[in-house]
Design an enzyme around this catalytic site. Structure first.
Site, PDB file in Angstrom:
ATOM      1  N   VAL A 157       0.810  -1.230   0.000  1.00 40.06           N
ATOM      2  CA  VAL A 157       0.000   0.000   0.000  1.00 40.06           C
ATOM      3  C   VAL A 157       0.839   1.274   0.000  1.00 40.06           C
ATOM      4  O   VAL A 157       0.343   2.345  -0.327  1.00 40.06           O
ATOM      5  CB  VAL A 157      -0.986   0.058   1.204  1.00 40.06           C
ATOM      6  CG1 VAL A 157      -2.073  -0.988   1.065  1.00 40.06           C
ATOM      7  CG2 VAL A 157      -0.255  -0.061   2.532  1.00 40.06           C
ATOM      8  N   SER A 186      -7.031   2.922  15.635  1.00 37.35           N
ATOM      9  CA  SER A 186      -6.681   2.177  16.850  1.00 37.35           C
ATOM     10  C   SER A 186      -7.041   3.003  18.072  1.00 37.35           C
ATOM     11  O   SER A 186      -7.034   4.244  18.015  1.00 37.35           O
ATOM     12  CB  SER A 186      -5.180   1.887  16.879  1.00 37.35           C
ATOM     13  OG  SER A 186      -4.803   1.420  18.162  1.00 37.35           O
ATOM     14  N   TYR A 193       3.271   4.538  15.552  1.00 36.68           N
ATOM     15  CA  TYR A 193       1.984   3.863  15.323  1.00 36.68           C
ATOM     16  C   TYR A 193       0.811   4.756  15.768  1.00 36.68           C
ATOM     17  O   TYR A 193      -0.164   4.925  15.030  1.00 36.68           O
ATOM     18  CB  TYR A 193       1.997   2.545  16.089  1.00 36.68           C
ATOM     19  CG  TYR A 193       0.790   1.665  15.879  1.00 36.68           C
ATOM     20  CD1 TYR A 193       0.670   0.886  14.734  1.00 36.68           C
ATOM     21  CD2 TYR A 193      -0.220   1.588  16.836  1.00 36.68           C
ATOM     22  CE1 TYR A 193      -0.441   0.058  14.549  1.00 36.68           C
ATOM     23  CE2 TYR A 193      -1.321   0.771  16.657  1.00 36.68           C
ATOM     24  CZ  TYR A 193      -1.430   0.008  15.520  1.00 36.68           C
ATOM     25  OH  TYR A 193      -2.527  -0.803  15.336  1.00 36.68           O
ATOM     26  N   SER A 234       0.352   7.568  13.360  1.00 39.22           N
ATOM     27  CA  SER A 234      -0.227   7.112  12.082  1.00 39.22           C
ATOM     28  C   SER A 234      -1.725   6.865  12.228  1.00 39.22           C
ATOM     29  O   SER A 234      -2.520   7.208  11.351  1.00 39.22           O
ATOM     30  CB  SER A 234       0.480   5.844  11.576  1.00 39.22           C
ATOM     31  OG  SER A 234       0.135   4.715  12.356  1.00 39.22           O
ATOM     32  N   LYS A 235      -2.127   6.285  13.349  1.00 35.94           N
ATOM     33  CA  LYS A 235      -3.539   5.943  13.550  1.00 35.94           C
ATOM     34  C   LYS A 235      -4.377   7.191  13.861  1.00 35.94           C
ATOM     35  O   LYS A 235      -5.562   7.245  13.529  1.00 35.94           O
ATOM     36  CB  LYS A 235      -3.675   4.904  14.667  1.00 35.94           C
ATOM     37  CG  LYS A 235      -3.045   3.549  14.301  1.00 35.94           C
ATOM     38  CD  LYS A 235      -3.744   2.907  13.130  1.00 35.94           C
ATOM     39  CE  LYS A 235      -3.203   1.568  12.755  1.00 35.94           C
ATOM     40  NZ  LYS A 235      -3.887   0.954  11.613  1.00 35.94           N
ATOM     41  N   ILE A 293      -6.795  -6.630  20.135  1.00 33.58           N
ATOM     42  CA  ILE A 293      -7.477  -7.722  19.443  1.00 33.58           C
ATOM     43  C   ILE A 293      -6.477  -8.865  19.281  1.00 33.58           C
ATOM     44  O   ILE A 293      -5.298  -8.635  18.959  1.00 33.58           O
ATOM     45  CB  ILE A 293      -7.961  -7.250  18.037  1.00 33.58           C
ATOM     46  CG1 ILE A 293      -8.789  -5.945  18.132  1.00 33.58           C
ATOM     47  CG2 ILE A 293      -8.738  -8.360  17.332  1.00 33.58           C
ATOM     48  CD1 ILE A 293     -10.086  -6.022  18.920  1.00 33.58           C
TER      49      ILE A 293
END
Ligand code: NAP
Length: 246
Positions: A63, A141, A154, A157-158, A187
């Site tokens: 991606v 997230s 992270y 980015s989220k 999860i």
């Protein structure tokens, strides 16, 4: 059959949450493009999808690469003739605290998790704007809202995905495109399997419902956002986290 005849492309769908979303949508009658860097694994998922009586096509896609993204959207429109649903699900982690974070780890996570969703959303909007309909769902997230030590790249980015989602929602509502996000908590997938039992137990204490979620819990929320039932919802976030963030 809530998605009968719909055409969906799901990134990072070879395994984990993406695969659960692919299976849930296929059970509701959608044809699915399973786009993943790991094409062998994507082909196995595609086989399972075809077993449900709908089209399942494995597509090799990184991606973060424009050429790959253009090629993937070309092949999905050639195969399906339309695109009704995009799920920006592909994501990675490269965890460490700020002062130890290397520029390359920042770039890798931002390029896949955020830039990848920008590139895919742009291609999807080109198709959906002409159709005057479409649903773009991005997997954010809980850490976008809470922060998380060791996940500066992270979390950023989220959080970026929330801005991306709301902006698409505002820019393209007039073309019949809805953009929403789902923000999972912890999860049970390959991404969280790397955590030690001690960390896992510590995390559970922060979750009012007392356990990690399953990929299917996230898939159910995505399914709702992909279906007609959510047609009056855009620019929103559904939190699927056992109550750890309210
Ligand atoms: P996963 O099991 O690691 O699955 C992610 C999939 O994305 C893998 O098949 C992976 O392939 C693929 N992928 C990685 N880089 C890619 C790229 N550049 N282009 C296309 N595909 C790529 O992770 P998951 O737990 O299912 O997570 C799915 C999404 O949910 C991610 O966006 C993640 O950030 C988000 N999320 C997960 C949790 C959680 O607790 N699990 C919580 C909140 C949000 P390879 O395995 O070959 O790299």
């Amino acid at each position: 059959m809530r998605l009968q005849g719909k055409k969906a492309l799901i990134t990072g769908a070879a395994q984990g949450i993406g695969k659960a979303i692919a299976l849930a949508m296929a059970k509701e009658g959608a044809d699915i493009g399973i786009a993943d860097v790991n094409v062998e694994s994507a082909e196995k998922t595609a086989l399972e999808i075809r077993g449900l009586g709908v089209k399942g096509v494995a597509i090799k896609l990184d991606v973060s690469k424009q050429e790959d993204v253009s090629r993937a959207f070309e092949s999905v429109t050639k195969e399906f003739g339309a695109l009704d649903i995009l799920v920006n699900n592909a994501g990675i982690t490269r965890d460490t605290v700020l002062l130890r974070m290397k520029e390359e780890d920042w770039d890798a996570v931002l390029n896949i998790n955020l830039k990848g969703s920008f590139l895919c959303s742009k291609e999807a909007v080109k198709i959906m704007a002409k159709q005057r309909s479409g649903k773009i769902i991005s997997i954010s997230s809980v850490v976008a809202f809470m922060g998380n030590p060791g996940q500066i790249n992270y979390s950023a980015s989220k959080a970026g995905l929330i801005g991306l989602t709301k902006t698409i929602a505002k820019e393209y509502a007039g073309r019949g495109i809805r953009a929403n996000a789902v923000a999972p908590g912890f999860i049970q997938t390959a991404m969280t399997d790397v955590l030690s039992d001690a960390v896992r137990e510590e995390m559970k204490k922060a979750i009012p419902l007392g356990q990690f979620g399953a990929s299917e819990d996230v898939a159910n929320a995505v399914l709702f956002l992909a279906s007609k039932e959510s047609d009056y919802i855009t620019g929103q976030v559904i939190h699927v986290n056992g109550g750890m963030y309210m």
